[in-house]
Design a protein around this motif. Structure first.
Motif, mmCIF file in Angstrom:
data_model
loop_
_atom_site.group_PDB
_atom_site.id
_atom_site.type_symbol
_atom_site.label_atom_id
_atom_site.label_comp_id
_atom_site.label_asym_id
_atom_site.label_seq_id
_atom_site.Cartn_x
_atom_site.Cartn_y
_atom_site.Cartn_z
ATOM 1 N N LEU A 1 -28.863 -62.915 -65.138
ATOM 2 C CA LEU A 1 -27.690 -62.374 -65.822
ATOM 3 C C LEU A 1 -27.949 -60.978 -66.382
ATOM 4 C CD1 LEU A 1 -26.720 -65.627 -67.749
ATOM 5 C CD2 LEU A 1 -25.779 -64.808 -65.602
ATOM 6 N N ALA A 2 -29.022 -60.325 -65.941
ATOM 7 C CA ALA A 2 -29.367 -59.012 -66.483
ATOM 8 C C ALA A 2 -28.171 -58.073 -66.428
ATOM 9 C CB ALA A 2 -30.534 -58.432 -65.703
ATOM 10 N N GLY A 3 -27.944 -57.362 -67.530
ATOM 11 C CA GLY A 3 -26.865 -56.363 -67.547
ATOM 12 C C GLY A 3 -25.516 -56.927 -67.951
ATOM 13 N N MET A 4 -25.326 -58.244 -67.887
ATOM 14 C CA MET A 4 -24.054 -58.821 -68.328
ATOM 15 C C MET A 4 -23.954 -58.671 -69.846
ATOM 16 S SD MET A 4 -22.802 -60.040 -65.553
ATOM 17 C CE MET A 4 -21.432 -61.045 -66.116
ATOM 18 N N LEU A 5 -22.707 -58.580 -70.340
ATOM 19 C CA LEU A 5 -22.540 -58.464 -71.786
ATOM 20 C C LEU A 5 -22.655 -59.842 -72.434
ATOM 21 C CD1 LEU A 5 -19.500 -56.006 -71.792
ATOM 22 C CD2 LEU A 5 -21.901 -55.463 -72.223
ATOM 23 N N GLU A 6 -23.297 -59.868 -73.592
ATOM 24 C CA GLU A 6 -23.388 -61.147 -74.314
ATOM 25 C C GLU A 6 -23.387 -60.881 -75.813
ATOM 26 O OE1 GLU A 6 -27.066 -62.988 -73.068
ATOM 27 O OE2 GLU A 6 -28.237 -61.732 -74.412
ATOM 28 N N PHE A 7 -23.169 -61.935 -76.578
ATOM 29 C CA PHE A 7 -23.258 -61.823 -78.024
ATOM 30 C C PHE A 7 -24.740 -61.663 -78.378
ATOM 31 C CE2 PHE A 7 -19.548 -64.753 -77.383
ATOM 32 C CZ PHE A 7 -18.589 -63.783 -77.646
ATOM 33 N N PRO A 8 -25.033 -61.104 -79.554
ATOM 34 C CA PRO A 8 -26.447 -60.980 -79.936
ATOM 35 C C PRO A 8 -27.146 -62.344 -79.853
ATOM 36 C CG PRO A 8 -25.033 -59.774 -81.460
ATOM 37 C CD PRO A 8 -24.122 -60.529 -80.550
ATOM 38 N N GLU B 1 -21.813 -49.880 -62.610
ATOM 39 C CA GLU B 1 -22.251 -51.283 -62.527
ATOM 40 C C GLU B 1 -21.383 -52.209 -63.382
ATOM 41 O OE1 GLU B 1 -26.389 -52.633 -61.984
ATOM 42 O OE2 GLU B 1 -26.135 -53.603 -63.926
ATOM 43 N N GLU B 2 -20.928 -51.687 -64.492
ATOM 44 C CA GLU B 2 -20.141 -52.553 -65.366
ATOM 45 C C GLU B 2 -18.837 -52.985 -64.693
ATOM 46 O OE1 GLU B 2 -20.082 -51.243 -69.403
ATOM 47 O OE2 GLU B 2 -18.401 -52.594 -69.834
ATOM 48 N N GLU B 3 -18.192 -52.020 -63.993
ATOM 49 C CA GLU B 3 -16.946 -52.378 -63.280
ATOM 50 C C GLU B 3 -17.228 -53.426 -62.217
ATOM 51 O OE1 GLU B 3 -14.165 -48.964 -61.914
ATOM 52 O OE2 GLU B 3 -16.157 -48.097 -62.208
ATOM 53 N N VAL B 4 -18.357 -53.248 -61.515
ATOM 54 C CA VAL B 4 -18.711 -54.180 -60.441
ATOM 55 C C VAL B 4 -18.926 -55.581 -61.021
ATOM 56 C CG1 VAL B 4 -20.494 -54.723 -58.730
ATOM 57 C CG2 VAL B 4 -19.695 -52.377 -58.986
ATOM 58 N N LEU B 5 -19.657 -55.643 -62.132
ATOM 59 C CA LEU B 5 -19.922 -56.953 -62.752
ATOM 60 C C LEU B 5 -18.638 -57.558 -63.310
ATOM 61 C CD1 LEU B 5 -23.331 -56.225 -64.517
ATOM 62 C CD2 LEU B 5 -22.945 -57.507 -62.417
ATOM 63 N N GLU B 6 -17.745 -56.718 -63.776
ATOM 64 C CA GLU B 6 -16.456 -57.216 -64.269
ATOM 65 C C GLU B 6 -15.690 -57.919 -63.160
ATOM 66 O OE1 GLU B 6 -15.380 -53.857 -67.336
ATOM 67 O OE2 GLU B 6 -13.672 -54.356 -66.047
ATOM 68 N N GLN B 7 -15.665 -57.300 -61.974
ATOM 69 C CA GLN B 7 -14.946 -57.901 -60.850
ATOM 70 C C GLN B 7 -15.610 -59.209 -60.418
ATOM 71 O OE1 GLN B 7 -12.027 -57.031 -59.357
ATOM 72 N NE2 GLN B 7 -11.891 -55.553 -61.007
ATOM 73 N N TYR C 1 -24.271 -66.094 -60.380
ATOM 74 C CA TYR C 1 -25.336 -65.478 -59.560
ATOM 75 C C TYR C 1 -25.076 -63.969 -59.392
ATOM 76 C CZ TYR C 1 -26.429 -70.313 -58.493
ATOM 77 O OH TYR C 1 -26.737 -71.636 -58.595
ATOM 78 N N TYR C 2 -25.137 -63.285 -60.543
ATOM 79 C CA TYR C 2 -24.721 -61.873 -60.577
ATOM 80 C C TYR C 2 -25.615 -60.939 -59.774
ATOM 81 C CZ TYR C 2 -21.344 -63.472 -63.867
ATOM 82 O OH TYR C 2 -20.290 -64.137 -64.430
ATOM 83 N N ARG C 3 -26.787 -61.429 -59.421
ATOM 84 C CA ARG C 3 -27.676 -60.610 -58.598
ATOM 85 C C ARG C 3 -26.968 -60.210 -57.303
ATOM 86 N NH1 ARG C 3 -33.281 -61.468 -56.634
ATOM 87 N NH2 ARG C 3 -32.498 -63.293 -55.586
ATOM 88 N N ARG C 4 -26.079 -61.095 -56.831
ATOM 89 C CA ARG C 4 -25.363 -60.802 -55.580
ATOM 90 C C ARG C 4 -24.507 -59.550 -55.734
ATOM 91 N NH1 ARG C 4 -22.128 -66.134 -54.258
ATOM 92 N NH2 ARG C 4 -21.754 -66.109 -56.478
ATOM 93 N N ALA C 5 -23.841 -59.425 -56.893
ATOM 94 C CA ALA C 5 -22.977 -58.260 -57.114
ATOM 95 C C ALA C 5 -23.814 -56.990 -57.208
ATOM 96 C CB ALA C 5 -22.182 -58.447 -58.394
ATOM 97 N N ARG C 6 -24.960 -57.103 -57.874
ATOM 98 C CA ARG C 6 -25.811 -55.906 -58.007
ATOM 99 C C ARG C 6 -26.347 -55.474 -56.651
ATOM 100 N NH1 ARG C 6 -27.899 -58.828 -62.111
ATOM 101 N NH2 ARG C 6 -26.776 -58.370 -64.016
#
Ligand code: SF4
Length: 373
Positions: free
Chosen positions: A276-283, A87-93, A99-104
């Motif tokens: 944005l669930a699963g995306m990387l973010e700062f604390p 999933e991380e590679e997919v979200l990276e692309q 609207y990251y739900r589309r990628a998931r």
């Protein structure tokens, strides 16, 4: 296939298209064949490419999608490659498209296609609708464009064109009007060229029948249009009232250290749920309303206290939320460890390729700007 909406035959009968559906289709298609843009997903005869492009084009402009599409196809050239990715590679692309739900959904559906359909996209509307994230629009687009089925599609562009052509009043999102739009799309789609016809309608809406100033004098179907005849085509469709924007407040801490790979930043996946669930973010601690979270709440996320300095504030507007974020910066020793394993260090030079959201990117840019002042 969806049944024609109530009153569609009356709407058609009362319009200038009545008895002239063939002429309408010919006028629209000849314009499309003459004027259509060359796009990397057009004419490739690959249902997977059609599917990816249609998902990317939802809520994103064509010019932006072109590059993303090409990079995506180079990285995941077919369903099997997408299904095998993590999933991380997919979200990276997808990073930057929003609207990251589309990628998931694309990723989940690719797994279903491999596991349940032998790696081939289903070739019927009903089969396509069983895939995660594939609604009536996407199913109609794939069925008509990739499989040549006379399936209807309705998106924002088609709604605008139909509302004007057939003088359809009232909230375009109402059930009755949605039925009319789908019914009209089904009644008008050219069975000989369904994919081109559907693309032509959407392209007409995107390039000619635009929201504020439709270029009626250049329009190939002007002679059929009730909106043009009325002299006020831009009055339709009626603009739906926007729902209120909710205020939100957040505190984010950009934690850095000097690691083996130079300057590194602390990031972790956003908690499950939300766009944005699963995306990387700062604390980050964020909440609805106008009450600011406390810096201590971020410290308890990390499992350690950090000495942080406030460096600025920024506003980010999501579809129905206006989020104000207070940004803090903290530098920790190179041996710092955190109780929660979800946190990890990313070298600063690799941050732009990581699966981070537009908001995280803005926070990072803001913290950089303030570093240099
Ligand atoms: S004539 Fe004008 S309003 Fe009617 S479909 Fe064409 S561009 Fe839109």
């Amino acid at each position: 296939m969806r049944g024609a909406g109530a009153g569609v035959s009356e709407v058609l009968a009362a319009s200038a298209v009545a008895g002239r559906v063939d002429a309408f289709q010919r006028a629209l298609l000849s314009w499309f064949w003459r004027e259509r843009r060359e796009l990397p997903w057009r004419g490739v005869g690959d249902p997977y490419a059609t599917w990816v492009s249609e998902i990317m084009l939802q809520q994103t402009q064509v010019v932006t999608v072109v590059d993303y599409f090409q990079r995506w196809m180079a990285r995941f050239p077919d369903v099997a490659a997408l299904a095998a990715a993590n999933e991380e590679e997919v979200l990276e692309q997808w990073s930057g498209l929003g609207y990251y739900r589309r990628a998931r959904f694309l990723h989940r559906a690719a797994k279903v296609i491999v596991e349940e359909h032998g790696g081939e996209l289903p070739s019927t509307l009903e089969g396509l609708r069983t895939l995660p994230g594939v609604g009536p629009y996407t199913a109609g687009a794939i069925a008509s464009i990739a499989f040549g089925l006379p399936a209807p599609i309705v998106d924002g562009n088609v709604i605008r064109v139909f509302a004007r052509l057939f003088a359809i009043e009232g909230d375009p999102r109402s059930t009755a009007n949605q039925k009319s739009f789908w019914g009209l799309a089904e009644a008008l789609v050219d069975p000989q060229n369904p994919g081109d016809f559907n693309e032509a309608l959407m392209e007409l809406g995107a390039r000619v029948c635009t929201p504020r100033s439709p270029a009626c004098l250049l329009c190939p179907v002007r002679e059929f249009c009730a909106g043009f005849a009325s002299g006020e085509p831009e009055a339709l469709p009626e603009v739906a009232r926007r729902s209120a924007v909710k205020p939100m407040r957040a505190v984010a801490v950009v934690v850095t250290r000097q690691g083996r790979r130079g300057k590194e930043l602390l990031v972790g996946p956003r908690d499950a749920g939300g766009l944005l669930a699963g995306m990387l973010e700062f604390p980050t601690v964020e909440r609805e309303g106008k009450r600011w979270p406390k810096l201590d709440e971020v410290a308890s996320l990390l499992g350690m206290k950090v000495v942080a300095e406030e460096v600025g504030e920024l506003t980010h507007v999501f579809s129905h939320r206006r989020l104000l974020t207070r940004i803090f910066a903290a530098e920790v020793g190179s041996e710092a460890t955190f109780a929660d394993e979800r946190w990890r260090w990313v070298p600063e030079r690799e941050l732009s390729q990581a699966a981070i959201s537009a908001l995280t990117r803005k926070i990072y840019e803001r913290s950089k700007q303030l570093e240099t002042t």
